[in-house]
Design an enzyme around this catalytic site. Structure first.
Site, short mmCIF file in Angstrom:
data_model
loop_
_atom_site.label_atom_id
_atom_site.label_comp_id
_atom_site.label_asym_id
_atom_site.label_seq_id
_atom_site.Cartn_x
_atom_site.Cartn_y
_atom_site.Cartn_z
N LYS A 1 77.82 46.23 57.43
CA LYS A 1 77.92 44.90 56.83
C LYS A 1 78.31 45.05 55.35
CE LYS A 1 74.97 40.93 55.85
NZ LYS A 1 73.60 40.42 56.02
N ASN B 1 77.81 42.58 49.71
CA ASN B 1 77.62 41.30 49.04
C ASN B 1 77.66 40.11 49.97
OD1 ASN B 1 77.37 42.62 46.60
ND2 ASN B 1 79.54 42.50 46.15
N CYS B 2 77.57 40.32 51.27
CA CYS B 2 77.59 39.22 52.23
C CYS B 2 76.17 38.95 52.72
CB CYS B 2 78.48 39.55 53.43
SG CYS B 2 80.22 39.61 53.02
N LEU B 3 75.81 37.68 52.74
CA LEU B 3 74.48 37.31 53.21
C LEU B 3 74.40 37.29 54.71
CD1 LEU B 3 73.84 34.42 50.69
CD2 LEU B 3 73.00 36.75 50.58
#
Length: 118
Positions: free
Chosen positions: A113, A116-118
């Protein structure tokens, strides 16, 4: 490797299963193959076409170079550099990988993942 925690297995072929973490990313990136990508894409109701594969290859090249999956902005920039400015746009990536293009495309590319992606 995304994480060591196995949440479930993805059936790729009758005798081939791949471990996934709780968010659907590969536990072992070495298990990635085009067939794994197709199986993951099917779960997202995405039929992988040439444009998808081109972005997946850009992602895998990015990872080889930087040892991380790109968040959206770096992904757009990398796609634009590799595939041309008409494809280096977030709207283009959203059409190919609905929802969160950076996360979905990274998952299909067998990468962890994006940080910086939630």
């Amino acid at each position: 490797m995304a994480t060591a925690e196995i949440y479930r297995y993805l059936c790729v072929a009758q005798d081939h299963r791949v471990a996934l973490d709780p968010e659907g990313y590969l536990v072992d990136m070495e298990q990635w193959s085009p067939d794994v990508a197709r199986s993951l894409a099917a779960e997202e109701s995405i039929s992988l076409e040439n444009d998808h594969w081109a972005v997946i290859e850009v992602l895998r090249d990015f990872y080889r170079q930087y040892e991380m999956a790109p968040a959206m902005r770096p992904l757009v920039k990398a796609v634009g550099k590799a595939l041309g400015p008409e494809k280096g746009r977030s709207i283009y990536l959203m059409r190919l990988f609905p929802g969160s293009p950076a996360k979905v495309a990274a998952r299909l590319a067998g990468l962890p993942k994006p940080a910086n992606c939630l």
